[in-house]
Design an enzyme around this catalytic site. Structure first.
Site, PDB file in Angstrom:
ATOM      1  N   GLY A  49      76.244 -38.417 -29.638  1.00 36.40           N
ATOM      2  CA  GLY A  49      75.173 -38.679 -29.380  1.00 36.40           C
ATOM      3  C   GLY A  49      73.420 -37.633 -30.088  1.00 36.40           C
TER       4      GLY A  49
ATOM      5  CD  GLN B 167      70.117 -32.945 -28.388  1.00 35.95           C
ATOM      6  OE1 GLN B 167      70.077 -34.864 -28.834  1.00 35.95           O
ATOM      7  NE2 GLN B 167      71.259 -32.658 -28.284  1.00 35.95           N
TER       8      GLN B 167
ATOM      9  CB  CYS C 273      74.423 -30.703 -25.018  1.00 35.88           C
ATOM     10  SG  CYS C 273      72.966 -31.425 -26.088  1.00 35.88           S
ATOM     11  CG  LEU C 274      75.688 -32.078 -31.463  1.00 33.91           C
ATOM     12  CD1 LEU C 274      74.820 -33.390 -32.017  1.00 33.91           C
ATOM     13  CD2 LEU C 274      76.343 -30.719 -31.542  1.00 33.91           C
TER      14      LEU C 274
ATOM     15  CG  HIS D 199      74.576 -36.480 -22.242  1.00 27.69           C
ATOM     16  ND1 HIS D 199      75.383 -34.476 -22.475  1.00 27.69           N
ATOM     17  CD2 HIS D 199      73.534 -35.789 -23.730  1.00 27.69           C
ATOM     18  CE1 HIS D 199      75.109 -33.794 -22.846  1.00 27.69           C
ATOM     19  NE2 HIS D 199      74.051 -33.980 -23.536  1.00 27.69           N
ATOM     20  CD  GLU D 200      73.042 -38.314 -26.417  1.00 25.31           C
ATOM     21  OE1 GLU D 200      72.386 -37.443 -26.851  1.00 25.31           O
ATOM     22  OE2 GLU D 200      74.146 -37.309 -26.803  1.00 25.31           O
TER      23      GLU D 200
ATOM     24  CG  HIS E 199      68.956 -34.912 -24.809  1.00 21.29           C
ATOM     25  ND1 HIS E 199      68.564 -33.585 -24.524  1.00 21.29           N
ATOM     26  CD2 HIS E 199      70.240 -34.907 -24.939  1.00 21.29           C
ATOM     27  CE1 HIS E 199      69.722 -32.938 -24.574  1.00 21.29           C
ATOM     28  NE2 HIS E 199      70.499 -33.891 -25.526  1.00 21.29           N
TER      29      HIS E 199
END
Ligand code: NI
Length: 180
Positions: A49, A54, A102-103, A144-145, A148
């Site tokens: 995702g 981000q 996480c990226l 999670h997304e 952000h």
């Protein structure tokens, strides 16, 4: 259309609360450009995702998709989803723990408690309503997304920091799949 740089933890804007996507800008070329950049960036990084903050856009837009993802082997598949201005409603108090990456936090994994089941609503790129009830990994990815969008990275959700570690140590089979 471009793969954009992914901001890493430490960048102040990752901790900001993002603004709703304007109602009069659904279906716009501006939104389409953002979504194309997000999808190309997510695919290039093998992400499950990606949230707009981000890549430096503090608006309430997330995408996610899980196919045969080498960063998350063995997880259930999730169809490609564009979710704008999301609202999450946990269903029941049951929680589940699992490892997350996480990226924006490359090379690490941490065990995070999330609601096991939830309903999410929001809009797709054209302003069409989305309303889904999900559980397991799908529920985890959405939480999670959407975190952000509220300036929350998964380590901030952890209660036991002994459960945060390097992917290459915790999951040697995944070494080299996470970037950095
Ligand atoms: Ni993330």
């Amino acid at each position: 259309m471009a793969v954009r740089p992914i901001l890493k933890m430490g960048t102040p804007s990752l901790f900001e609360k993002s603004k709703p996507w304007p109602l009069n800008k659904f279906g716009s070329p501006e939104l389409q450009r953002l979504l194309t950049d997000m999808r190309e960036t997510m695919i290039a990084a093998n992400g499950a995702g990606l949230a707009a903050p981000q890549i430096g856009e503090n608006v309430r837009v997330v995408i996610f998709e899980v196919g045969d993802n080498p960063r998350y082997p063995g997880r259930e598949k999730i169809p490609f989803t564009v979710l704008i201005n999301p609202v999450l409603t946990p269903l029941g108090a049951e929680r589940a723990e699992d490892w997350e990456g996480c990226l924006s936090v490359p090379g690490l994994r941490g065990k995070v408690s999330r609601f096991a089941r939830l309903r999410y609503t929001g809009f797709d790129a054209h302003g069409k309503p989305i309303d889904r009830t999900v559980d397991r990994f799908h529920a985890r990815v959405v939480q999670h997304e959407v975190d952000h969008l509220d300036g929350v990275l998964y380590p901030m959700r952890m209660s036991d920091m002994t459960q945060l570690g390097f992917t290459e140590v915790l999951f040697p089979d995944l070494a080299g799949v996470d970037d950095d």
